[in-house]
Design a protein around this motif. Structure first.
Motif, PDB file in Angstrom:
ATOM      1  N   CYS B 155       0.842  -1.212   0.000  1.00  0.00           N
ATOM      2  CA  CYS B 155       0.000   0.000   0.000  1.00  0.00           C
ATOM      3  C   CYS B 155       0.871   1.253   0.000  1.00  0.00           C
ATOM      4  CB  CYS B 155      -0.909   0.026   1.224  1.00  0.00           C
ATOM      5  SG  CYS B 155      -2.152  -1.269   1.246  1.00  0.00           S
ATOM      6  N   ASN B 159       1.032   3.972  -3.053  1.00  0.00           N
ATOM      7  CA  ASN B 159       0.667   5.350  -2.708  1.00  0.00           C
ATOM      8  C   ASN B 159       1.823   6.307  -2.964  1.00  0.00           C
ATOM      9  OD1 ASN B 159      -1.955   4.862  -1.963  1.00  0.00           O
ATOM     10  ND2 ASN B 159      -1.530   4.647   0.208  1.00  0.00           N
ATOM     11  N   GLY B 162       2.460   6.783  -6.988  1.00  0.00           N
ATOM     12  CA  GLY B 162       1.429   7.391  -7.841  1.00  0.00           C
ATOM     13  C   GLY B 162       1.877   8.716  -8.425  1.00  0.00           C
ATOM     14  N   ARG B 163       2.491   9.554  -7.610  1.00  0.00           N
ATOM     15  CA  ARG B 163       2.891  10.887  -8.059  1.00  0.00           C
ATOM     16  C   ARG B 163       4.012  10.845  -9.089  1.00  0.00           C
ATOM     17  NH1 ARG B 163       4.490  14.046  -3.126  1.00  0.00           N
ATOM     18  NH2 ARG B 163       5.668  15.382  -4.502  1.00  0.00           N
ATOM     19  N   LYS B 168      -1.936   8.711 -17.406  1.00  0.00           N
ATOM     20  CA  LYS B 168      -3.196   8.596 -16.686  1.00  0.00           C
ATOM     21  C   LYS B 168      -3.697   7.153 -16.584  1.00  0.00           C
ATOM     22  CE  LYS B 168      -7.779  10.437 -17.561  1.00  0.00           C
ATOM     23  NZ  LYS B 168      -8.536  11.338 -18.434  1.00  0.00           N
ATOM     24  N   LEU B 171      -1.737   5.298 -14.024  1.00  0.00           N
ATOM     25  CA  LEU B 171      -2.125   5.752 -12.684  1.00  0.00           C
ATOM     26  C   LEU B 171      -3.419   5.062 -12.252  1.00  0.00           C
ATOM     27  CD1 LEU B 171      -1.785   7.641 -10.251  1.00  0.00           C
ATOM     28  CD2 LEU B 171      -2.971   9.422 -11.554  1.00  0.00           C
ATOM     29  N   LEU B 172      -4.364   4.952 -13.168  1.00  0.00           N
ATOM     30  CA  LEU B 172      -5.619   4.278 -12.840  1.00  0.00           C
ATOM     31  C   LEU B 172      -5.378   2.804 -12.515  1.00  0.00           C
ATOM     32  CD1 LEU B 172      -8.671   4.155 -12.539  1.00  0.00           C
ATOM     33  CD2 LEU B 172      -8.861   3.871 -15.023  1.00  0.00           C
ATOM     34  N   LEU B 173      -4.521   2.157 -13.291  1.00  0.00           N
ATOM     35  CA  LEU B 173      -4.227   0.746 -13.018  1.00  0.00           C
ATOM     36  C   LEU B 173      -3.621   0.568 -11.629  1.00  0.00           C
ATOM     37  CD1 LEU B 173      -2.939  -0.424 -16.485  1.00  0.00           C
ATOM     38  CD2 LEU B 173      -4.769  -1.500 -15.158  1.00  0.00           C
ATOM     39  N   GLY B 175      -4.135   2.471  -9.164  1.00  0.00           N
ATOM     40  CA  GLY B 175      -5.233   2.704  -8.229  1.00  0.00           C
ATOM     41  C   GLY B 175      -6.149   1.499  -8.081  1.00  0.00           C
ATOM     42  N   LYS B 176      -6.357   0.792  -9.192  1.00  0.00           N
ATOM     43  CA  LYS B 176      -7.209  -0.405  -9.148  1.00  0.00           C
ATOM     44  C   LYS B 176      -6.585  -1.489  -8.277  1.00  0.00           C
ATOM     45  CE  LYS B 176      -9.262  -0.050 -13.783  1.00  0.00           C
ATOM     46  NZ  LYS B 176      -9.847  -0.951 -14.796  1.00  0.00           N
ATOM     47  N   ILE B 177      -5.264  -1.530  -8.255  1.00  0.00           N
ATOM     48  CA  ILE B 177      -4.571  -2.569  -7.489  1.00  0.00           C
ATOM     49  C   ILE B 177      -4.386  -2.149  -6.033  1.00  0.00           C
ATOM     50  CG2 ILE B 177      -2.369  -3.791  -7.250  1.00  0.00           C
ATOM     51  CD1 ILE B 177      -2.178  -3.784 -10.323  1.00  0.00           C
ATOM     52  N   VAL B 178      -4.037  -0.893  -5.794  1.00  0.00           N
ATOM     53  CA  VAL B 178      -3.695  -0.502  -4.417  1.00  0.00           C
ATOM     54  C   VAL B 178      -4.873  -0.671  -3.468  1.00  0.00           C
ATOM     55  CG1 VAL B 178      -4.145   1.981  -4.707  1.00  0.00           C
ATOM     56  CG2 VAL B 178      -2.582   1.204  -2.937  1.00  0.00           C
ATOM     57  N   SER B 179      -6.098  -0.432  -3.937  1.00  0.00           N
ATOM     58  CA  SER B 179      -7.224  -0.575  -3.004  1.00  0.00           C
ATOM     59  C   SER B 179      -7.466  -2.042  -2.663  1.00  0.00           C
ATOM     60  CB  SER B 179      -8.484   0.090  -3.559  1.00  0.00           C
ATOM     61  OG  SER B 179      -8.832  -0.438  -4.814  1.00  0.00           O
ATOM     62  N   VAL B 180      -7.121  -2.938  -3.584  1.00  0.00           N
ATOM     63  CA  VAL B 180      -7.237  -4.365  -3.268  1.00  0.00           C
ATOM     64  C   VAL B 180      -6.150  -4.754  -2.260  1.00  0.00           C
ATOM     65  CG1 VAL B 180      -7.155  -6.709  -4.228  1.00  0.00           C
ATOM     66  CG2 VAL B 180      -8.339  -4.889  -5.470  1.00  0.00           C
ATOM     67  N   ALA B 182      -5.003  -2.787  -0.056  1.00  0.00           N
ATOM     68  CA  ALA B 182      -5.463  -2.214   1.217  1.00  0.00           C
ATOM     69  C   ALA B 182      -6.532  -3.092   1.861  1.00  0.00           C
ATOM     70  CB  ALA B 182      -5.994  -0.796   0.992  1.00  0.00           C
TER      71      ALA B 182
END
Lengths: 286, 236
Positions: B155, B159, B162-163, B168, B171-173, B175-180, B182
């Motif tokens: 995580c 996080n 990302g920066r 784009k 970045l979305l990909l 994001g799709k993985i990091v929440s899983v 988490a």
């Protein structure tokens, strides 16, 4: 689309963009280094000053719009959990459940405070807190979730929907924060906390068992487009989660690995657009 | 080095170089669901290829390819870990629900690993050799404490990275993985101590999850990876 939009905005603000890039990069580095030295509580101020350094005049309206959209969702969550905790054991069992909901309430209130400060410091105006109708009745107080503060199972179902929607909402906005350095990072840092909340609420729902459709197992992650909630009103928050192909790469049984359709859908969370999120939360906002 | 990067960025933003058109080409590819090809296209300049194994170790590469390889390296580590957990002698001691959770997590991490491998195609780093000598796969506490460390680290890594991402879609990909990740992290923490899903070890006083820069992540992950990794070309 949005990267070009952001670039256009930067160019409008100052057409000597090449000269400004280096200072902008320096500002972000300053912020990054600064953040590790200052007290955590003052981070929003650092964030705001980073913004001003970065863009000189005013933060891009695109970025401010994202932050105010996020603030609206955080207001919703913060007030929902605040009211729930106020109900005490009339709603939430004492011990671990009350402890967990209190932890989540505190985070949501911190997110509200953080975003309000960051928006103000960046030269924007935080949107005011809306009036909420947690029955989902658009102000009638008589919506499908009107017992949410009396019925623990229903409360958890609404909480799960808010958390999963929050995760999808932040994910959908990340692209608009591309290149915003510390702001993007802060949004990502909230996004993963919402996912941790979602995971825990889902564990609470599994333990409680109320409103879980027969034959469905509620896991900490989202399987296919299943809400795990016996109420079709929440389905829009889960539509689109069933995707099993990412950037053109099929995930199910990828490269001969035994990856089921369920696991392929669970392994990636999907975004929602701002309009999709607003449609989902609209019944709760008067 | 910095000068070169700045030039690239300003060229990118001015839209006057070939780079932006190649990125537009990429976006069209991605839109057509052909990101694998697109990744190759994005890395088509000779100096943008990772150098792979050199005296300095496996080179993750630069720019977005470097970040994707960084994520691929971490997913390799997690997938290898959970594969050994589920196959290991300690697995039988978990409850049925816990076994199902750990098996799901293994499958998610394998899916992430294989996704990056396919998406990166010719730009992918090779398979890394892990070093799990410090982990007792026969012991619940050792398994869960390592799982917690890996999930929290994952995580913090996504996080923090990302920066550094410029595209784009990538970045979305992420994001799709990091929440899983988490969701995994919260569960593993709750298996160790119910209610610790988002405690102050990982969330600061603003309610923000603490992130880590690649060099800090690799300093921790490196203890579990035998293959030497060279992250010196990653953006910072």
């Amino acid at each position: 689309m949005n990267i070009l939009h952001i670039i256009d905005e930067i160019e409008k603000a100052d057409n000597s963009i090449a000269d400004r890039l280096s200072p902008r990069r320096q500002a972000m580095k300053d912020f990054y280094g600064f953040g590790s030295k200052v007290a955590l509580a003052s981070l929003p101020f650092a964030l705001g000053s980073m913004f001003k350094k970065a863009y000189g005049r005013q933060t891009s309206s695109t970025v401010l719009n994202v932050l105010n959209f996020a603030l609206t969702l955080e207001y919703l969550e913060a007030e929902f959990y605040t009211r729930a905790v106020e109900r005490g054991t009339a709603l939430i069992p004492a011990g671990a459940p009350t402890g967990a909901i209190t932890t989540i309430r505190d985070h949501e209130n911190q997110h509200v405070a953080f975003l309000r400060t960051a928006i103000t410091q960046a030269g924007g105006t935080p949107v005011p807190k809306p009036t909420f109708d947690f029955s989902g009745g658009n102000g009638s107080g008589n919506g499908p979730f009107k017992e949410a503060f009396n019925n623990y199972g229903l409360f958890l179902a609404v909480a799960q929907t808010f958390e999963d929607t929050g995760v999808r909402a932040y994910k959908g906005q990340a692209g608009d924060l591309l290149g915003s350095g510390g702001v993007l990072e802060a949004a990502l840092n909230i996004h993963s906390v919402e996912a941790r909340h979602a995971s825990h609420i889902r564990q609470m729902r599994r333990a409680n068992g109320s409103l879980v459709p027969a034959g469905v197992v509620v896991k900490p992650w989202i399987t296919e487009n299943q809400s795990g909630i016996a109420d079709s009103a929440v389905q829009p928050a889960y539509n689109g989660e069933e995707i099993k192909s990412q950037a053109g790469v099929g995930i199910q049984n990828i490269n001969g690995q035994n990856i089921s359709a369920a696991a392929a859908s669970e392994a990636f969370d999907e975004p929602l657009t701002k309009d999709q999120v607003l449609a989902i939360v609209d019944p709760f906002i008067v | 080095m910095m000068k070169t990067t700045d030039n690239q960025e300003s060229q990118l933003i001015s839209g006057k170089s070939g780079l932006i058109s190649s990125r537009r080409t990429f976006l069209q590819f991605a839109g057509a669901g052909m990101a694998g090809m697109a990744l190759v296209a994005a890395g088509c300049k000779k100096n943008r290829y990772p150098n792979f194994e050199t005296a300095d170790g496996v080179d993750l590469g630069k720019d977005d390819i470097g970040i994707l390889n960084y994520a691929y390296a971490l997913e390799q580590l997690e997938a290898a870990f959970y594969t050994q957990v589920v196959a290991g002698s300690g697995f039988a001691a978990f409850s049925d629900i816990e076994k199902a959770y750990l098996t799901d997590i293994r499958d998610h991490e394998v899916a992430h690993r294989e996704f990056f491998k396919n998406a990166l195609q010719g730009n992918a780093i090779p398979a890394l050799e892990v070093n799990f000598s410090a982990i007792n796969f026969g012991d619940r506490t050792s398994i869960l404490s390592t799982a917690k460390a890996f999930e929290d680290l994952g995580c913090a890594a996504y996080n923090g990275a990302g920066r550094l991402i410029k595209d784009k879609n990538y970045l979305l990909l992420a994001g799709k993985i990091v929440s899983v990740e988490a969701r995994h992290a919260a569960l593993i923490r709750d298996l160790i101590a119910n209610g610790s899903f988002a405690n102050s070890e990982v969330v600061d006083a603003n309610g923000l999850e603490k992130s880590k820069a690649p060099k800090d992540v690799l300093a921790i992950a490196g203890a579990y990876i035998k293959t030497k990794i060279n992250a010196s070309n990653l953006p910072s």
